[in-house]
Design a protein around this motif. Structure first.
Motif, PDB file in Angstrom:
ATOM      1  N   PRO A 142      43.146  47.424  24.688  1.00  0.00           N
ATOM      2  CA  PRO A 142      41.748  46.858  24.657  1.00  0.00           C
ATOM      3  C   PRO A 142      41.761  45.867  25.894  1.00  0.00           C
ATOM      4  O   PRO A 142      42.737  45.527  26.824  1.00  0.00           O
ATOM      5  N   LYS A 143      40.304  45.450  26.166  1.00  0.00           N
ATOM      6  CA  LYS A 143      40.194  44.320  27.145  1.00  0.00           C
ATOM      7  C   LYS A 143      40.533  43.053  26.696  1.00  0.00           C
ATOM      8  O   LYS A 143      40.685  42.052  27.486  1.00  0.00           O
TER       9      LYS A 143
ATOM     10  N   GLY B  82      45.262  48.177  36.617  1.00  0.00           N
ATOM     11  CA  GLY B  82      44.405  48.542  35.649  1.00  0.00           C
ATOM     12  C   GLY B  82      43.344  47.180  35.729  1.00  0.00           C
ATOM     13  O   GLY B  82      43.697  46.012  36.482  1.00  0.00           O
ATOM     14  N   ALA B  83      42.347  46.858  34.818  1.00  0.00           N
ATOM     15  CA  ALA B  83      41.509  45.779  34.719  1.00  0.00           C
ATOM     16  C   ALA B  83      42.295  44.455  34.096  1.00  0.00           C
ATOM     17  O   ALA B  83      41.347  43.380  34.087  1.00  0.00           O
ATOM     18  N   GLY B  84      42.848  45.017  33.366  1.00  0.00           N
ATOM     19  CA  GLY B  84      43.675  43.736  32.471  1.00  0.00           C
ATOM     20  C   GLY B  84      43.080  43.887  31.084  1.00  0.00           C
ATOM     21  O   GLY B  84      42.406  44.061  30.762  1.00  0.00           O
ATOM     22  N   SER B  85      44.279  43.147  30.326  1.00  0.00           N
ATOM     23  CA  SER B  85      44.053  43.276  28.626  1.00  0.00           C
ATOM     24  C   SER B  85      44.164  41.481  28.512  1.00  0.00           C
ATOM     25  O   SER B  85      45.337  41.173  28.717  1.00  0.00           O
ATOM     26  N   ARG B  86      43.165  40.879  27.980  1.00  0.00           N
ATOM     27  CA  ARG B  86      43.539  39.154  27.721  1.00  0.00           C
ATOM     28  C   ARG B  86      43.719  39.237  26.260  1.00  0.00           C
ATOM     29  O   ARG B  86      42.951  39.462  25.523  1.00  0.00           O
ATOM     30  N   LEU B  87      45.060  38.801  26.135  1.00  0.00           N
ATOM     31  CA  LEU B  87      45.541  38.580  24.576  1.00  0.00           C
ATOM     32  C   LEU B  87      45.691  37.179  24.292  1.00  0.00           C
ATOM     33  O   LEU B  87      46.256  36.390  25.160  1.00  0.00           O
TER      34      LEU B  87
ATOM     35  N   SER C 200      48.522  35.530  27.196  1.00  0.00           N
ATOM     36  CA  SER C 200      48.466  36.008  28.544  1.00  0.00           C
ATOM     37  C   SER C 200      47.355  37.144  28.765  1.00  0.00           C
ATOM     38  O   SER C 200      46.911  37.739  27.894  1.00  0.00           O
ATOM     39  N   VAL C 201      47.551  37.446  30.145  1.00  0.00           N
ATOM     40  CA  VAL C 201      46.643  38.639  30.781  1.00  0.00           C
ATOM     41  C   VAL C 201      47.555  39.612  31.053  1.00  0.00           C
ATOM     42  O   VAL C 201      48.417  39.154  31.799  1.00  0.00           O
ATOM     43  N   TYR C 202      47.547  40.555  30.423  1.00  0.00           N
ATOM     44  CA  TYR C 202      48.436  41.791  30.733  1.00  0.00           C
ATOM     45  C   TYR C 202      47.877  42.954  31.703  1.00  0.00           C
ATOM     46  O   TYR C 202      46.776  43.281  31.358  1.00  0.00           O
ATOM     47  N   PHE C 203      48.391  43.327  32.490  1.00  0.00           N
ATOM     48  CA  PHE C 203      48.084  44.313  33.709  1.00  0.00           C
ATOM     49  C   PHE C 203      49.166  45.348  33.588  1.00  0.00           C
ATOM     50  O   PHE C 203      50.392  45.212  33.504  1.00  0.00           O
ATOM     51  N   CYS C 204      48.481  46.525  33.564  1.00  0.00           N
ATOM     52  CA  CYS C 204      49.238  47.763  33.713  1.00  0.00           C
ATOM     53  C   CYS C 204      49.090  48.444  35.119  1.00  0.00           C
ATOM     54  O   CYS C 204      47.972  48.151  35.730  1.00  0.00           O
TER      55      CYS C 204
END
Lengths: 112, 115
Positions: free
Chosen positions: B8-9, B107-112, B87-91
Motif C-alpha cells: 500500500p501507499k 516506485g512511489a514509496g510506501s509510508r509505514l 520509515s518510507v519504503y521504496f521498491c
C-alpha cells in the motif's frame, strides 16, 4: 566502505540562475555515479548516469560531471526554473546496483 | 507505462503486527530492490534480488524477509513490526548485471508507521 556526501543540505536560488550541486565520495573505484530527483512524497527519478569511463553526461539543461581522482561529481543546472525545485540525490556504485551508496541529498528551491 | 507499482501507499501498524509490502514491475527487469529512507540517513538497501529465484541481504536486512514471487513481483515482509521500522519504503528495479549503465527505476514509496 563507500561514503557519499552532499553539501549543502539545502539551497535556494533565484529563477533563471545557473547552479551547481555537489557530491563527494570516498572510494574512487566506482562503476558509475547516478543523479536522482525526488519530489516531496514521491519516489526517485533517475536524471543522469555517468559510467566510470566517462567524464560527463548531459540531458537538456542538466550536465553531470565525474572526477574519480578527486572523488567528486557535480550536477549543473542551467537557467533554473521553479519546476526544478526538488531534492537531488547522488549515488555511487562500487559494483552493480546492490552496492549503490546514496547521499542524503540537497533540497533545492528555485525562487520565482 | 506503469513502471514500478508499490502497495500500500500508507500503513499504520501496532508493534508486533505483521504485514507485506507488494511491488511489481512491468519493464521485464531482472533485478529488484527494497530500500528504506529515513531522515538524514539517505536510502539504505534492505534486500535485493539479482534475478528471478535469488535474493540477497543488503545493508539493513534485520527484521525483514523477502520473496521474489516471479520476474515481475518482489515482496517485503515484516514479521513482527517494531517502531524502528517506521520509515518510507521504496521498491526499485533495473535491467541488472554489472554493466555501468544500470539505471534504477523507483516506485512511489510506501509510508509505514509502527506505533
Amino acid at each position: 566502505k563507500q561514503e557519499v556526501t552532499q553539501i549543502p543540505a539545502a539551497l535556494s536560488v533565484p529563477e533563471g540562475e545557473n547552479l551547481v550541486l555537489n557530491c563527494s565520495f570516498t572510494d574512487s573505484a566506482i562503476y558509475n555515479l547516478q543523479w536522482f530527483r525526488q519530489d516531496p512524497g514521491k519516489g526517485l527519478t533517475s536524471l543522469l548516469l555517468i559510467q566510470s569511463s566517462q567524464r560527463e553526461q548531459t540531458s537538456g539543461r542538466l550536465n553531470a560531471s565525474l572526477d574519480k581522482s578527486s572523488g567528486r561529481s557535480t550536477l549543473y543546472i542551467a537557467a533554473s526554473q521553479p519546476g526544478d525545485s526538488a531534492t537531488y540525490l547522488c549515488a555511487a556504485s562500487n559494483f552493480g546496483n546492490e552496492k549503490l551508496t546514496f547521499g542524503t541529498g540537497t533540497r533545492l528551491t528555485i525562487i520565482p | 507505462n506503469a513502471g514500478v507499482t508499490q502497495t500500500p501507499k500508507f500503513q499504520v501498524l501496532k508493534t508486533g503486527q505483521s504485514m507485506t509490502l507488494q511491488c511489481a514491475q512491468d519493464m521485464n527487469h531482472n533485478s529488484m530492490y527494497w530500500y528504506r529512507q529515513d531522515p538524514g540517513m539517505g536510502l539504505r538497501l534492505i534486500y535485493y534480488s539479482a534475478s528471478e529465484g535469488t535474493t540477497d541481504k543488503g545493508e539493513v536486512p534485520n527484521g525483514y524477509n523477502v520473496s521474489r514471487l516471479n520476474k515481475r513481483e518482489f515482496s517485503l515482509r515484516l514479521e513482527s513490526a517494531a517502531p524502528s521500522q517506521t520509515s518510507v519504503y521504496f521498491c526499485a528495479s533495473s535491467r541488472g548485471g554489472i554493466s555501468g549503465a544500470n539505471v534504477l527505476t523507483f516506485g512511489a514509496g510506501s509510508r509505514l508507521t509502527v506505533l
